[in-house]
Scaffold this active site. Structure first.
Site, short mmCIF file in Angstrom:
data_model
loop_
_atom_site.label_atom_id
_atom_site.label_comp_id
_atom_site.label_asym_id
_atom_site.label_seq_id
_atom_site.Cartn_x
_atom_site.Cartn_y
_atom_site.Cartn_z
N ASP A 16 0.83 -1.21 0.00
CA ASP A 16 0.00 0.00 0.00
C ASP A 16 0.86 1.25 0.00
O ASP A 16 0.46 2.29 -0.54
CB ASP A 16 -0.92 -0.03 1.22
CG ASP A 16 -2.12 0.89 1.08
OD1 ASP A 16 -2.40 1.33 -0.05
OD2 ASP A 16 -2.77 1.18 2.09
N HIS A 207 -7.57 0.41 9.66
CA HIS A 207 -6.63 0.87 8.63
C HIS A 207 -6.88 2.37 8.44
O HIS A 207 -7.88 2.76 7.82
CB HIS A 207 -6.88 0.10 7.33
CG HIS A 207 -5.98 0.48 6.20
ND1 HIS A 207 -5.04 -0.37 5.67
CD2 HIS A 207 -5.88 1.63 5.47
CE1 HIS A 207 -4.42 0.22 4.66
NE2 HIS A 207 -4.91 1.44 4.52
N CYS A 240 -4.06 7.12 -1.60
CA CYS A 240 -5.14 6.47 -2.36
C CYS A 240 -5.28 7.17 -3.70
O CYS A 240 -5.61 8.36 -3.76
CB CYS A 240 -6.46 6.55 -1.61
SG CYS A 240 -7.85 5.84 -2.54
N ASN A 249 -0.78 6.34 4.62
CA ASN A 249 -1.20 5.63 5.82
C ASN A 249 -0.49 6.23 7.03
O ASN A 249 0.54 6.89 6.91
CB ASN A 249 -0.77 4.16 5.71
CG ASN A 249 -1.37 3.47 4.52
OD1 ASN A 249 -2.51 3.07 4.52
ND2 ASN A 249 -0.57 3.33 3.46
#
Length: 304
Positions: A16, A207, A240, A249
């Protein structure tokens, strides 16, 4: 105030965290990143993504990464597998856990993968069935569980519905994701309490993205709701691509500093992670986004 004695950290930086980097990162760097994180003691590392290179070119070397890493006993290595082709490639590469994902927002689902929530979940059923048949651990992620960039706040009932559907598919763990990082503590608490009415809290993870600087507060709120699994990304890498302005994150170093400061066990070496964050940020040509990581690096440099 309820606090757990132990928390599991899922390190998502190699997948990610790196997937949105525009310049292709050398496979050897990805392998070294996973190996360093394994050595730091993480029980779960999200290491690769088996999606079409057309959509996520950064993750095109998933097989090479998985075959090149040094596997640490006790660490689960995960990969994103949106379809059967991806699952089969991940299985051949020796993955321990596969991840499927669905949005709790109808608008996000339509904009992201051009289908409804129901249709997206139906698409994942063959992957879930194949994982169960192969004895592979299955994790399900709920994106935009709190809010969506297109429709605003996500109804709690929608997040609960997706969680129930993923549980019915056989998911061993279910991620509740604040994909665009707009959540605040009270809302996180309410969503987590609602989800854990239908899913065992021991199988639910948080998350959180740190777009508005709320991720640490949201983790604390989630812990008070009974959650003991959290995702984070070394040096705060990631974002994202479907949510304009959504930053990375929450930084693993910041999460570890908070948890260890509260006497909560993680089994992960904070100093080692701070060094990894400094190293990978250098590989990417920028400073770490982690405040704790930067402070630890400065302290180490001053003592040298």
């Amino acid at each position: 105030m309820y606090l757990p004695s132990k928390v599991k950290i899922v390190e998502v930086g190699p997948r990610d965290g790196l997937q949105n980097e525009k310049q292709f990162i050398d496979t050897a760097v990805k392998i070294e990143l996973v190996d360093r994180l394994s050595a730091a003691g993480f029980p779960n590392v999200e290491a690769a993504s088996f999606v079409s290179p057309k959509w996520v070119p950064q993750m095109a070397d998933g097989t090479e990464v998985m075959r090149g890493i040094r596997r640490r006993p006790g660490t689960v290595y995960s990969a994103l597998t949106p379809n059967l082709r991806g699952f089969e490639a991940a299985l051949a590469a020796g993955i321990d856990e596969v991840v499927i994902f669905g949005a709790a927002s109808e608008a996000f689902s339509q904009r992201n993968i051009n289908c409804s929530i129901d249709e997206s979940l139906v698409r994942f059923e063959p992957v879930a069935q194949a994982a169960k048949a192969a004895g592979i651990r299955l994790r399900g992620s709920i994106s935009c569980a709190l809010a969506c960039p297109y429709q605003g706040e996500t109804p709690i009932a929608s997040a609960v519905n997706v969680a129930q559907r993923l549980l019915a598919m056989g998911c061993d763990e279910i991620d509740v994701a604040d994909t665009i990082g707009t959540g605040t503590a009270r809302r996180v608490y309410d969503v987590m309490r609602a989800v854990t009415e239908v899913v065992d809290p021991a199988r639910v993870s948080g998350h959180f993205h740190d777009t508005y600087g709320q991720a640490l507060a949201n983790i604390l709120a989630a812990m008070q709701a009974g959650i003991t699994i959290f995702h984070s990304s070394v040096a705060g890498l990631g974002g994202c691509p479907y949510a304009k302005g959504a930053t990375g994150n929450v930084a693993t170093e910041d999460v570890l500093y908070m948890l260890h400061g509260m006497g909560i066990e993680t089994g992960v070496d904070l100093d080692a992670v701070a060094d990894i964050g400094h190293w990978i940020s250098g590989q990417l040509g920028r400073k770490s986004s982690s405040r704790a990581g930067s402070a630890l690096a400065a302290r180490k440099a001053a003592a040298a």
